[in-house]
Design a protein around this motif. Sequence first.
Motif, mmCIF file in Angstrom:
data_model
loop_
_atom_site.group_PDB
_atom_site.id
_atom_site.type_symbol
_atom_site.label_atom_id
_atom_site.label_comp_id
_atom_site.label_asym_id
_atom_site.label_seq_id
_atom_site.Cartn_x
_atom_site.Cartn_y
_atom_site.Cartn_z
ATOM 1 N N SER A 152 0.813 -1.226 0.000
ATOM 2 C CA SER A 152 0.000 0.000 0.000
ATOM 3 C C SER A 152 0.842 1.270 0.000
ATOM 4 O O SER A 152 0.303 2.370 -0.053
ATOM 5 C CB SER A 152 -0.907 0.011 1.241
ATOM 6 N N HIS A 153 2.191 1.090 0.061
ATOM 7 C CA HIS A 153 3.106 2.242 0.150
ATOM 8 C C HIS A 153 2.742 3.139 1.331
ATOM 9 O O HIS A 153 2.783 4.363 1.244
ATOM 10 C CB HIS A 153 3.096 3.054 -1.149
ATOM 11 N N SER A 154 2.401 2.501 2.444
ATOM 12 C CA SER A 154 2.030 3.248 3.641
ATOM 13 C C SER A 154 3.066 3.013 4.729
ATOM 14 O O SER A 154 3.784 2.012 4.726
ATOM 15 C CB SER A 154 0.642 2.817 4.134
ATOM 16 N N ALA A 155 3.142 3.967 5.655
ATOM 17 C CA ALA A 155 4.091 3.859 6.760
ATOM 18 C C ALA A 155 3.404 4.232 8.057
ATOM 19 O O ALA A 155 2.477 5.048 8.076
ATOM 20 C CB ALA A 155 5.291 4.774 6.515
ATOM 21 N N THR A 156 3.851 3.620 9.142
ATOM 22 C CA THR A 156 3.375 3.993 10.470
ATOM 23 C C THR A 156 4.578 4.099 11.398
ATOM 24 O O THR A 156 5.588 3.418 11.218
ATOM 25 C CB THR A 156 2.388 2.968 11.055
ATOM 26 N N PHE A 157 4.463 4.974 12.388
ATOM 27 C CA PHE A 157 5.462 5.082 13.445
ATOM 28 C C PHE A 157 4.737 4.987 14.773
ATOM 29 O O PHE A 157 3.875 5.818 15.073
ATOM 30 C CB PHE A 157 6.236 6.399 13.353
ATOM 31 N N ARG A 158 5.074 3.950 15.548
ATOM 32 C CA ARG A 158 4.378 3.678 16.807
ATOM 33 C C ARG A 158 2.861 3.630 16.584
ATOM 34 O O ARG A 158 2.083 4.109 17.416
ATOM 35 C CB ARG A 158 4.718 4.724 17.864
ATOM 36 N N GLY A 159 2.466 3.074 15.448
ATOM 37 C CA GLY A 159 1.052 2.915 15.157
ATOM 38 C C GLY A 159 0.376 4.123 14.548
ATOM 39 O O GLY A 159 -0.802 4.061 14.183
ATOM 40 N N VAL A 160 1.127 5.239 14.421
ATOM 41 C CA VAL A 160 0.552 6.456 13.831
ATOM 42 C C VAL A 160 0.725 6.387 12.318
ATOM 43 O O VAL A 160 1.855 6.312 11.816
ATOM 44 C CB VAL A 160 1.245 7.713 14.376
ATOM 45 N N PRO A 161 -0.375 6.413 11.534
ATOM 46 C CA PRO A 161 -0.263 6.317 10.080
ATOM 47 C C PRO A 161 0.259 7.603 9.464
ATOM 48 O O PRO A 161 -0.046 8.708 9.931
ATOM 49 C CB PRO A 161 -1.708 6.034 9.641
ATOM 50 N N ILE A 162 1.063 7.467 8.411
ATOM 51 C CA ILE A 162 1.635 8.614 7.705
ATOM 52 C C ILE A 162 1.331 8.451 6.226
ATOM 53 O O ILE A 162 1.718 7.454 5.617
ATOM 54 C CB ILE A 162 3.157 8.707 7.921
ATOM 55 N N SER A 163 0.624 9.394 5.647
ATOM 56 C CA SER A 163 0.269 9.352 4.231
ATOM 57 C C SER A 163 1.452 9.831 3.392
ATOM 58 O O SER A 163 1.950 10.945 3.578
ATOM 59 C CB SER A 163 -0.951 10.237 3.967
ATOM 60 N N LEU A 164 1.921 8.986 2.456
ATOM 61 C CA LEU A 164 3.105 9.298 1.663
ATOM 62 C C LEU A 164 2.835 9.104 0.179
ATOM 63 O O LEU A 164 2.048 8.232 -0.211
ATOM 64 C CB LEU A 164 4.277 8.393 2.070
ATOM 65 N N SER A 165 3.513 9.904 -0.630
ATOM 66 C CA SER A 165 3.495 9.667 -2.067
ATOM 67 C C SER A 165 4.389 8.466 -2.373
ATOM 68 O O SER A 165 5.154 8.003 -1.516
ATOM 69 C CB SER A 165 4.002 10.899 -2.821
#
Length: 244
Positions: A158-171
Amino acid sequence: MYRKPNIAIIEDNEDLMDDVLFFLQGSGYNTWGSKSAEYFWRQLHAEPTDIVLVDVGLPGEDGFSVARHLSSLNKFGMIIITARGDQQDKLEGLSSGADLYLIKPINFLSLVEAIDTLWKRICDNTPESAKCEESKVIVSSTHALPEKKNYWQLDDGSHSATFRGVPISLSTQEYALLKQLVDSPGQILNKQDLHDSLFGHVEDVDLHRVDVLLSRLRVKLKLKNIKFPIHSIFGKGVVFKSND
């Protein structure tokens, strides 16, 4: 043999302070930082400090005032680091008690050389030179160091990232850059190589495109209150340091 000095940094540019802290800590120095003179004075008694790096343009008490007070204590080496490079400012900084006056932008390797040269001079001129000697620390083999945790999770699908469970929307390109760095923690990655990986081998290489992606990542993480984990190493590239 002299130990490495303990370094304090007073710098209100948070990104620059993080980069200097990261580089000096990676070079083996015990280093701590403060964004204002007021916080620095509160922490000074609690933090081991031998040399202070002082910015001039601080909020509240300015760097020249800090330098004068530190000089009156006669206990610390002092390096002023500032964008103010005219002769009058330099004279004021040195007359305030600073040992060195360096102009931004700072070459980190030159900064380390300046710190080491100043520390050697301090130790050579200090009667109680025992304070400069390297202490021998015995580490018990019965206690293992705690495993370093990686709080970053990246999903290639999905080309998605999370840090400590916090989602980050990325290109797509932001994700590709972050993934390369997360997959190589602590390694300095050359911007040319990152550019080739992200944009292919082209005749007209524009490394500014990598900087733009880094800037966009910085903004997106800041909006999530996530400390930016990517640091620029002068003349070498960028490095990822996993957040604790």
